[in-house]
Motif scaffolding. Structure first.
Motif, PDB file in Angstrom:
ATOM      1  N   SER A  88       0.837  -1.190   0.000  1.00  0.00           N
ATOM      2  CA  SER A  88       0.000   0.000   0.000  1.00  0.00           C
ATOM      3  C   SER A  88       0.873   1.241   0.000  1.00  0.00           C
ATOM      4  CB  SER A  88      -0.914  -0.010   1.236  1.00  0.00           C
ATOM      5  OG  SER A  88      -1.667   1.165   1.330  1.00  0.00           O
ATOM      6  N   CYS A  89       0.317   2.345  -0.510  1.00  0.00           N
ATOM      7  CA  CYS A  89       1.079   3.592  -0.552  1.00  0.00           C
ATOM      8  C   CYS A  89       0.112   4.760  -0.569  1.00  0.00           C
ATOM      9  CB  CYS A  89       1.977   3.633  -1.796  1.00  0.00           C
ATOM     10  SG  CYS A  89       2.971   5.144  -1.922  1.00  0.00           S
ATOM     11  N   SER A  90       0.514   5.877   0.066  1.00  0.00           N
ATOM     12  CA  SER A  90      -0.277   7.097   0.046  1.00  0.00           C
ATOM     13  C   SER A  90       0.650   8.289   0.197  1.00  0.00           C
ATOM     14  CB  SER A  90      -1.322   7.080   1.181  1.00  0.00           C
ATOM     15  OG  SER A  90      -2.146   8.220   1.137  1.00  0.00           O
ATOM     16  N   VAL A  91       0.229   9.445  -0.364  1.00  0.00           N
ATOM     17  CA  VAL A  91       1.023  10.674  -0.325  1.00  0.00           C
ATOM     18  C   VAL A  91       0.155  11.772   0.251  1.00  0.00           C
ATOM     19  CG1 VAL A  91       2.287  12.369  -1.702  1.00  0.00           C
ATOM     20  CG2 VAL A  91       2.354   9.959  -2.328  1.00  0.00           C
ATOM     21  N   ASN A  92       0.752  12.637   1.078  1.00  0.00           N
ATOM     22  CA  ASN A  92      -0.039  13.734   1.637  1.00  0.00           C
ATOM     23  C   ASN A  92      -0.345  14.771   0.565  1.00  0.00           C
ATOM     24  OD1 ASN A  92       2.504  14.884   1.372  1.00  0.00           O
ATOM     25  ND2 ASN A  92       2.432  15.936   3.344  1.00  0.00           N
ATOM     26  N   ARG A  93      -1.194  15.721   0.911  1.00  0.00           N
ATOM     27  CA  ARG A  93      -1.680  16.683  -0.079  1.00  0.00           C
ATOM     28  C   ARG A  93      -0.567  17.516  -0.685  1.00  0.00           C
ATOM     29  NH1 ARG A  93      -5.668  21.660   1.349  1.00  0.00           N
ATOM     30  NH2 ARG A  93      -3.647  22.486   2.007  1.00  0.00           N
ATOM     31  N   GLU A  94       0.432  17.895   0.128  1.00  0.00           N
ATOM     32  CA  GLU A  94       1.518  18.753  -0.359  1.00  0.00           C
ATOM     33  C   GLU A  94       2.629  17.983  -1.054  1.00  0.00           C
ATOM     34  OE1 GLU A  94      -0.754  20.529   2.843  1.00  0.00           O
ATOM     35  OE2 GLU A  94       0.454  18.695   2.805  1.00  0.00           O
ATOM     36  N   ARG A  95       2.516  16.658  -1.107  1.00  0.00           N
ATOM     37  CA  ARG A  95       3.528  15.781  -1.715  1.00  0.00           C
ATOM     38  C   ARG A  95       4.890  15.932  -1.027  1.00  0.00           C
ATOM     39  NH1 ARG A  95       2.464  16.948  -8.167  1.00  0.00           N
ATOM     40  NH2 ARG A  95       0.203  17.208  -7.998  1.00  0.00           N
ATOM     41  N   THR A  96       4.843  16.066   0.292  1.00  0.00           N
ATOM     42  CA  THR A  96       6.092  16.165   1.050  1.00  0.00           C
ATOM     43  C   THR A  96       6.361  14.913   1.872  1.00  0.00           C
ATOM     44  OG1 THR A  96       4.895  17.241   2.868  1.00  0.00           O
ATOM     45  CG2 THR A  96       5.918  18.672   1.218  1.00  0.00           C
ATOM     46  N   LEU A  97       5.317  14.090   2.085  1.00  0.00           N
ATOM     47  CA  LEU A  97       5.449  12.856   2.860  1.00  0.00           C
ATOM     48  C   LEU A  97       4.851  11.713   2.078  1.00  0.00           C
ATOM     49  CD1 LEU A  97       4.312  14.099   6.413  1.00  0.00           C
ATOM     50  CD2 LEU A  97       6.669  13.853   5.568  1.00  0.00           C
ATOM     51  N   LEU A  98       5.529  10.578   2.157  1.00  0.00           N
ATOM     52  CA  LEU A  98       5.053   9.358   1.520  1.00  0.00           C
ATOM     53  C   LEU A  98       5.004   8.240   2.552  1.00  0.00           C
ATOM     54  CD1 LEU A  98       5.934   7.847  -1.909  1.00  0.00           C
ATOM     55  CD2 LEU A  98       6.397   6.464   0.112  1.00  0.00           C
ATOM     56  N   ALA A  99       3.866   7.568   2.627  1.00  0.00           N
ATOM     57  CA  ALA A  99       3.739   6.401   3.500  1.00  0.00           C
ATOM     58  C   ALA A  99       3.595   5.177   2.620  1.00  0.00           C
ATOM     59  CB  ALA A  99       2.528   6.539   4.424  1.00  0.00           C
TER      60      ALA A  99
END
Length: 830
Positions: A88-99
């Protein structure tokens, strides 16, 4: 095909060429993907529409990329220089953090199936710029990740929130504060200790609503399935919005996630062995739970839809044909705005109207040919808000909408009434190019005017099209306005947005439906009262009537603005006060109705909606007439009586009669001039006895304009005299007196005389008179007539000009005497 799919995104077309070009520019040739073609796949679709994907190079390194749906550009996010498999993968709105959560790959290159000792790593990475990597979880079970994407204006957000969903049946929320360093660089504050909290636990099923940032999940309590919903907000707060029991069977040993990224493809091949469950909402406040138990028979399949916003559910069972037609793919539910689609590849496509589930005939069930039952990809599909469909296998994101061309074609071929009604509503719900759609439907109606036995085609078309034309204005319209001509449920607190609309839906179901639907019953009573007052010469205040007629003027002006081209039909050429009163009364009553129920909506907006709605109804009637006029190539000279009707004119008369029947029971207004045109055609098309039967039963309405033209156009042959007299005696008194003066004939003189005498004598009180009669003043020695004429002369003298009709002083005792003598002469055959 009933659905039309337009590809918004294609992994092979929108991503692959760019990756190949980038690899070539680095001198690595195309080999970075050519040997790992199947590794390129979609991982997630975020709230803003951006798509996260992954792929491997020939060394097994894992790359993460993002496709910006607005700029149509690709962006490289991060690379793990290890041979890992992404869960699984997700990115925050500002594209500064990736999980991301990842597992080790086996030697065969396939994903580790979580054998004892294997690890699933859940990582949080700073990617703007690439910096620290923090391990959030290292466990022996799968973890899924999802950043929250709140609707806020501030940019960037000082705190991010991340959901972790564990295969161990719990969900946690991490709160991640970030700070800016070195200009635009973003790092995690206090990364050694990130606050977290439990959101849910002991669930067996969960679904993420990306668009509305809601979490739905099911808990089992004493073998009962309890559906719960959590709403997340811009800050770290979240609320449990509701919990409700579901009459479905879920196993405590099972575990299923919806909309948390790509699921296990191996599980998809066994789709039919597991129950299917999903929740759909839309902007109108609807909430549907769709469920299908695991398939235990090859002969039939069962599925249920729980309409929470309506307070009831429906269960359907569909036959699958012969035992040889084995189900290899699972059932798919799709959210198509006002509809929910149930699709079983190779078998059927069921389109359910979720706004009006009480009428099953508004839902369309298609089966039987390959074009219908194989319209969608057979791979695992994810239904997203906005009628988006994601095909995980191909990496394509489709935008789905109803195929108008197919539905119109199906409309012509439909044999059953319920199919016709369902398709009619499906077509009218497609609000693009409505003029074209309405023209096509009118063409179909004109060819199939008598083809439906359970409902009136014209009625359904006028009501449904008027409803759909104004429905987008506010989500409450389905509770306030009729949507069909065949109309035959403890919830959330005081919240805003979607939850306010859902609450409103449930309140209407509980207390109001169907009583909150507008009807013309009050208008009917008021209109009949006004007409009755007119006949008796009484009328309420002129200000009231003027206000009603001003309403009608606004509607007709709105209608004329819709139609800029010259009309073929001779309508709107007379005042037609009766229809204008009806239009004006409907405006007044509908406006009051909406003002009572649409609290918070501006009065001006409601007034505009009312004018749009009523002018739309009139416009639809005009469209039907125009289409019929054009089809039969009629001309304005039709507006005369001195010729017989052609077959084409009789066809138009038949259409107008059907329009009249359709509007009469609903008490809908007609365009001014409709009754006049209808009567002209009736006189020309019908034999006299049929014509009089139509008039006596209220099918043909004798307007002053129509009868005036009749008197002028027809000569005084015996046949015409019989028609004229039959018409005159059926007129209301006031109109009859006007018309009689246009016909220079003994019959009309007789009628005028009778009315004059009646008016003079209605208040007559007998006074003593001389028994001596001056014979010299009379032209005939007929004592009864002479005596009666004398009485009339005395009354006229005393009342000084009480005439049969105001403004005409040539009707007096002398006129009556002459008319009586002529009539007697005729009767005696002299």
């Amino acid at each position: 095909m009933a659905l039309r799919l337009a590809a918004d995104f294609d992994l092979r077309k929108d991503v692959l060429p760019g990756l190949r070009a980038a690899a070539g520019a680095r001198g690595g040739g195309a080999g970075i993907l050519e040997n790992n073609y199947e590794s390129l796949r979609v991982l997630n679709v975020e709230r803003n529409g951006n798509i996260i994907y992954t792929y491997k190079d020939d060394k097994g390194n894992v790359f993460f990329g993002l496709f910006d749906c607005h700029t149509r550009q690709n962006e490289h996010l991060y690379t793990f220089e290890k041979d890992l498999q992404v869960v699984s993968c997700s990115v925050n709105r500002e594209r500064t953090l990736l999980a991301a959560s990842l597992v080790q790959s086996t030697k065969e290159g396939r994903r580790n199936e979580l054998q004892p000792g294997s690890k699933c790593l859940t990582l949080l990475v700073e990617i703007h710029p690439v910096n620290n990597v923090k391990v959030l979880k290292a466990v022996d079970s799968y973890i899924w990740v999802q950043f929250l994407h709140p609707h806020v204006e501030s940019n960037p957000l000082p705190e991010n929130h991340l959901l972790l969903i564990s295969e161990e049946k719990y969900i946690e929320q991490f709160h991640i504060q970030v700070i800016q360093e070195d200009g635009n660089g973003v790092v995690i504050k206090n990364s050694g200790h990130l606050p977290r909290e439990r959101v849910a636990e002991d669930f067996v099923w969960a679904q993420w609503d990306t668009s509305e940032q809601r979490l739905y999940y099911v808990e089992l309590k004493k073998s009962r399935s309890i559906l719960k919903c959590i709403q997340f907000y811009a800050d770290e707060n979240f609320n449990l919005m509701f919990e409700a029991p579901l009459d479905i069977a879920l196993s405590d040993s099972g575990f299923n996630l919806v909309n948390f990224g790509c699921t296990d493809l191996q599980d998809q091949e066994k789709f039919s062995e597991h129950p299917t469950l999903c929740v759909f909402t839309n902007h109108t406040g609807s909430l549907c739970v769709c469920y299908s138990p695991k398939l235990d028979s090859w002969e039939q399949i069962t599925y249920s839809v729980f309409y929470f916003h309506k307070g009831h559910s429906k269960t359907f069972t569909a036959a699958l044909g012969s035992a040889d037609s084995r189900v290899t793919k699972g059932i798919t539910f799709l959210n198509l705005d006002y509809f929910v689609a149930v699709y079983l590849p190779g078998h059927f496509f069921h389109l359910l109207n979720i706004q009006h589930p009480d009428l099953v005939c508004h839902s369309l069930f298609l089966t039987g040919n390959n074009e219908v039952v194989d319209m969608l990809p057979h791979g695992p599909l994810q239904s997203l808000s906005g009628s988006l469909i994601l095909d995980w296998c191909s990496g394509r994101l489709y935008r789905a909408d109803l195929n108008r061309s197919y539905l119109l074609e199906f409309l012509w071929d439909a044999r059953l009434d319920w199919e016709k009604m369902a398709v009619l509503h499906c077509v009218l719900s497609c609000r693009q190019d409505t003029r074209f759609l309405e023209a096509k439907i009118i063409q179909w109606i004109s060819e199939n005017i008598s083809a439906c036995h359970s409902f009136d085609l014209i009625q359904e078309f006028i009501i449904a099209s008027s409803y759909w034309s104004i429905y987008p204005e506010t989500g409450n319209m389905d509770k306030l306005l009729p949507y069909s001509s065949v109309l035959t449920w403890n919830t959330v607190h005081s919240f805003k947005g979607y939850w306010e609309k859902l609450h409103s839906n449930l309140e209407y179901v509980k207390y109001s439906e169907p009583h909150s639907h507008y009807s013309n019953s009050v208008v009917r009573r008021q209109w009949h009262s006004l007409i009755s007052e007119e006949k008796t010469g009484k009328r309420r205040s002129m200000a009231y009537v003027r206000n009603i007629l001003d309403n009608a003027i606004k509607v007709i002006s709105k209608l004329e603005a819709r139609h800029l081209e010259p009309r073929l039909t001779p309508l709107f050429q007379e005042e037609d006060n009766h229809q204008r009163l009806l239009v004006g009364l409907m405006v007044s009553e509908l406006k009051d109705h909406l003002l009572r129920h649409l609290r918070g909506v501006e009065k001006k907006r409601i007034e505009q909606m009312v004018l749009d709605y009523i002018s739309k109804q009139l416009d639809l009637i005009c469209q039907i007439l125009e289409a019929s006029w054009r089809k039969h190539n009629l001309h304005p000279w039709i507006f005369h009586f001195n010729r017989r009707a052609s077959a084409a004119e009789f066809a138009v008369f038949h259409i107008m009669t059907r329009i009249l029947e359709a509007t009469h029971s609903l008490f809908l207004p007609l365009p001014p001039g409709f009754h006049t045109l209808h009567t002209v055609l009736g006189v020309r098309c019908l034999p006299l006895h049929n014509l009089l039967h139509y008039i006596d039963n209220g099918v043909l309405l004798l307007t002053e304009t129509a009868v005036t033209r009749l008197m002028k156009d027809l000569d005084n042959t015996e046949k015409s005299e019989k028609l004229k007299f039959s018409i005159i005696v059926r007129l209301p008194p006031l109109i009859g007196q006007k018309i009689c003066r246009l016909w220079d004939h003994p019959m009309s003189s007789n009628i005028i005389s009778r009315n004059h005498v009646k008016r003079l004598l209605q208040d007559y009180k007998k006074q003593p008179r001389s028994s001596v009669i001056d014979k010299s003043s009379y032209s005939v020695e007929f004592l009864p007539l002479n005596y009666f004429t004398g009485i009339l002369t005395d009354i006229e003298s005393s009342s000084r000009a009480l005439n049969a009709f105001e403004g005409h002083d040539n009707v007096d005792a002398k006129f009556v005497e002459e008319a009586a003598l002529k009539h007697t002469t005729v009767l005696l055959g002299l």
